[in-house]
Design an enzyme around this catalytic site. Structure first.
Site, short mmCIF file in Angstrom:
data_model
loop_
_atom_site.label_atom_id
_atom_site.label_comp_id
_atom_site.label_asym_id
_atom_site.label_seq_id
_atom_site.Cartn_x
_atom_site.Cartn_y
_atom_site.Cartn_z
N ILE A 159 0.84 -1.20 0.00
CA ILE A 159 0.00 0.00 0.00
C ILE A 159 0.88 1.25 0.00
O ILE A 159 1.77 1.41 0.85
CB ILE A 159 -0.92 0.02 1.23
CG1 ILE A 159 -1.78 -1.25 1.26
CG2 ILE A 159 -1.81 1.25 1.24
CD1 ILE A 159 -2.54 -1.43 2.56
N GLY A 189 8.63 4.42 2.37
CA GLY A 189 7.70 4.20 3.47
C GLY A 189 6.29 3.84 3.04
O GLY A 189 5.84 4.19 1.97
N SER A 190 5.58 3.11 3.86
CA SER A 190 4.18 2.77 3.63
C SER A 190 3.82 1.58 4.51
O SER A 190 4.30 1.49 5.64
CB SER A 190 3.89 2.47 2.16
OG SER A 190 2.50 2.48 1.96
N ARG A 191 3.02 0.64 3.97
CA ARG A 191 2.64 -0.52 4.78
C ARG A 191 2.34 -1.71 3.90
O ARG A 191 2.10 -1.59 2.69
CB ARG A 191 1.45 -0.21 5.67
CG ARG A 191 0.19 0.08 4.92
CD ARG A 191 -0.91 0.54 5.86
NE ARG A 191 -1.87 -0.50 6.15
CZ ARG A 191 -3.03 -0.28 6.76
NH1 ARG A 191 -3.34 0.93 7.19
NH2 ARG A 191 -3.87 -1.26 6.96
#
Length: 220
Positions: A159, A189-191
């Site tokens: 994501i 960055g993120s998930r």
């Protein structure tokens, strides 16, 4: 440790930009004679270059696992563990485990299990902050489903976030996946969300720091 191929262009651009900044810094020093400012800006340029380079690092990791183990696909912190309705592929209840990746984490992503890649889909979307409740369904994302030899299926989703603007994935439907094999990369960055079958034995908890290929999420 090696550097990821996704970082080649970014690192070259960073070196050029920081080189120009350092050239301007030297010119300023010759005009003003302010050694303290020259050293401060030089240190800042070196720190920025270090941060860019370390973002694309790929550390060497040795891991062991059993066939029923589900390994962590990403570095970061566990921010969600809950039973939810997965609406894209399964359309039923699953256990969602979400891993938030900060800019300081390793950003390569790895298959959590071995098996057959049954589903791969990329979705254009928004760039909400990664911890927003709707980021899993509204943000730019990629979804991959792997079917284990036992018949169990695991869905994992990259994501994008407010800063992460590029999702890279290297897998396709029909491919044979191997636990710990790289399947993608997220820039800045993120998930990663993982959707597990109800009844999966979990080995992680909320706010736990996890490492890709080293931490076991759970087992079938």
């Amino acid at each position: 440790m090696t550097l990821h191929r996704e970082g080649t262009t970014t690192i070259i651009i960073a070196i050029i930009i920081l080189g120009l900044i350092q050239w301007g810094n030297y010119w300023l020093y010759t005009v003003t004679g302010w050694l303290w400012l020259f050293l401060l800006l030089s240190a800042g340029a070196l720190v920025m270059l270090y941060l860019v380079v370390q973002f694309f690092r790929i550390p060497k990791r040795t891991f062991t696992f059993t066939d029923s183990d589900i390994l962590c696909p990403a570095d970061g912190k566990v921010v969600v563990i809950e039973e939810v309705e997965e609406t894209e592929y399964f359309k039923d209840r699953r256990i969602q485990v979400s891993i938030f990746m900060s800019p300081l984490n390793v950003h390569a992503n790895y298959f959590p299990i071995s098996g057959l890649v049954k589903y791969v889909k990329y979705h254009k979307g928004l760039f909400l902050v990664a911890w927003h409740p709707k980021s899993s369904t509204d943000n730019e994302r990629s979804t991959v489903v792997v079917q284990h030899s036992s018949g169990q299926e695991v869905l994992f989703r990259q994501i994008a976030g407010a800063v992460a603007r590029r999702i890279c994935y290297y897998t396709k439907e029909g491919q044979t996946a191997e636990t710990g094999q790289e399947f993608g990369f997220i820039k800045f960055g993120s998930r990663v969300d993982v959707f597990l079958p109800i009844g999966t034995k979990l080995d992680v908890k909320i706010d736990q720091d996890v490492k890709a290929k080293l931490t076991k999420l759970g087992s079938f």
